[in-house]
Enzyme design. Structure first.
Site, mmCIF file in Angstrom:
data_model
loop_
_atom_site.group_PDB
_atom_site.id
_atom_site.type_symbol
_atom_site.label_atom_id
_atom_site.label_comp_id
_atom_site.label_asym_id
_atom_site.label_seq_id
_atom_site.Cartn_x
_atom_site.Cartn_y
_atom_site.Cartn_z
ATOM 1 N N ASN A 30 -7.466 -3.269 14.509
ATOM 2 C CA ASN A 30 -8.858 -3.450 14.086
ATOM 3 C C ASN A 30 -9.006 -4.591 13.078
ATOM 4 O O ASN A 30 -10.050 -4.742 12.460
ATOM 5 C CB ASN A 30 -9.401 -2.141 13.487
ATOM 6 C CG ASN A 30 -8.677 -1.737 12.204
ATOM 7 O OD1 ASN A 30 -7.755 -2.423 11.757
ATOM 8 N ND2 ASN A 30 -9.088 -0.632 11.607
ATOM 9 N N GLU A 81 -9.572 -2.010 5.550
ATOM 10 C CA GLU A 81 -10.155 -1.721 6.852
ATOM 11 C C GLU A 81 -11.443 -2.539 7.036
ATOM 12 O O GLU A 81 -11.956 -3.107 6.064
ATOM 13 C CB GLU A 81 -10.480 -0.218 6.931
ATOM 14 C CG GLU A 81 -9.274 0.697 6.704
ATOM 15 C CD GLU A 81 -8.344 0.770 7.906
ATOM 16 O OE1 GLU A 81 -8.418 -0.090 8.809
ATOM 17 O OE2 GLU A 81 -7.524 1.710 7.956
ATOM 18 N N HIS A 85 -7.253 -4.950 10.275
ATOM 19 C CA HIS A 85 -6.949 -4.644 8.868
ATOM 20 C C HIS A 85 -5.688 -5.369 8.406
ATOM 21 O O HIS A 85 -4.799 -5.671 9.195
ATOM 22 C CB HIS A 85 -6.892 -3.136 8.601
ATOM 23 C CG HIS A 85 -5.657 -2.428 9.063
ATOM 24 N ND1 HIS A 85 -5.620 -1.076 9.310
ATOM 25 C CD2 HIS A 85 -4.389 -2.865 9.321
ATOM 26 C CE1 HIS A 85 -4.408 -0.729 9.678
ATOM 27 N NE2 HIS A 85 -3.645 -1.787 9.701
ATOM 28 N N ASP A 127 0.810 -1.217 0.000
ATOM 29 C CA ASP A 127 0.000 0.000 0.000
ATOM 30 C C ASP A 127 0.846 1.271 0.000
ATOM 31 O O ASP A 127 2.070 1.223 0.175
ATOM 32 C CB ASP A 127 -0.968 -0.001 1.200
ATOM 33 C CG ASP A 127 -0.283 -0.461 2.495
ATOM 34 O OD1 ASP A 127 0.944 -0.369 2.598
ATOM 35 O OD2 ASP A 127 -0.996 -0.909 3.411
HETATM 36 P P1 PGA Z 1 2.559 -2.209 12.669
HETATM 37 O O1 PGA Z 1 1.330 -2.056 11.680
HETATM 38 O O2 PGA Z 1 3.442 -3.250 12.081
HETATM 39 O O3 PGA Z 1 3.201 -0.859 12.676
HETATM 40 O O4 PGA Z 1 1.998 -2.616 13.996
HETATM 41 C C1 PGA Z 1 0.690 -3.169 11.185
HETATM 42 C C2 PGA Z 1 -0.554 -2.777 10.441
HETATM 43 O O5 PGA Z 1 -1.219 -1.790 10.837
HETATM 44 O O6 PGA Z 1 -0.889 -3.460 9.465
#
Ligand code: PGA
Length: 259
Positions: A147, A154, A149, A78
């Site tokens: 959450n 999302e 995602h 992304d």
């Molecule tokens: P993080 O993010 O590795 O910084 O915890 C993971 C995500 O939000 O997919």
């Protein structure tokens, strides 16, 4: 949703490492072994804090000439919309700094969605075409949001989605504000590979570290398969491993989760 599983089918494999360093070592090694075993390989990569331990190890091994990315192509999940690639907070900049500039990968083999494409739709379609042209993704690394995602898919994301434009959840913008000067600076939209693009990978390795991820992980593994918790779709993937540290694994047990 009706789940078409046969009894005994493996849904996800869960591996638990002692801590973040052990988890990073295991993931880095697993993928390095595949890179070494094949002439060409296509990796799906993620940003965020979680994969950094993996990237650090790959850099070390490349410097020590124990690993080469000469045969590796990559596709990132992304990118923020509205940021040019060379913006310091873009995922393009993040990946250059944390990995690509420090390994022997060919720049033309690196793919990251573009956040400032003039025609976003056309760019998304082109990104999917490039993934197909490369032969598809062999191993996809994923983090997971609190959450549920994956990528920037999302809660509510379509299971059938390919690379597309999304609005970021407020909780995601808050979680990512740590990379920006202020929360208002966090972009409101992103381009992300969709759940279908992710599920098309031949193998998926989801990494999660820390207590803050334990509920999202447990729900992904044991909960209903539902767009309300996008990572739950991974139960439908034939070759998916959750590699967790002990804190992220508080709600799950090691081994194969079967139905
Ligand atoms: P993080 O993010 O590795 O910084 O915890 C993971 C995500 O939000 O997919």
């Amino acid at each position: 949703m009706r789940q078409p599983f046969e009894k005994g089918r493996v849904l996800v494999r869960i591996e638990i490492a002692r801590d973040y360093e052990a988890l990073s070592e295991r993931a880095a090694r697993l993928i390095a072994d595949e890179i070494e075993a094949r002439e060409r390989i296509v990796l799906g990569l993620a940003t965020g804090s979680t994969p950094l331990g993996v990237y650090r190890r790959w850099i070390e091994w490349v410097r020590a000439e124990q690993l080469s990315f000469a045969g590796v192509s990559t596709f990132n999940l992304d990118e923020y919309v509205g940021l040019a690639p060379d913006h310091p907070q873009s995922y393009w900049s993040f990946m250059q700094e944390k990995l690509f500039r420090q390994i022997d990968i060919r720049p033309s083999n690196v793919h990251i969605p573009q956040g400032n494409a003039e025609d976003v739709q056309a760019h998304c379609a082109e990104y999917e075409r490039q993934i197909r042209a490369a032969g598809g993704i062999d191993i996809q690394i994923l983090g997971i949001g609190g959450n549920g995602h994956i990528g920037f898919n999302e809660p509510g994301a379509e299971f059938g989605g390919s690379t597309h434009l999304v609005a970021l959840a407020e909780s995601t913008r808050r979680a990512n504000a740590r990379f920006f000067k202020k929360e208002e600076d966090v972009p409101t939209h992103a381009v992300t590979m969709g759940l279908k693009s992710i599920m098309n990978a031949r193998q998926i390795l989801l990494l999660a570290s820390g207590r803050g991820k334990s509920e999202a992980v447990a729900r992904a593994v044991y909960g209903d398969v539902t767009p309300d918790h996008p990572a739950s779709i991974l139960q439908l993937h034939p070759n998916c491993v959750f590699l967790l540290d002990e804190e992220a694994a508080l709600g799950v047990t090691e081994g194969e989760r079967t139905r």
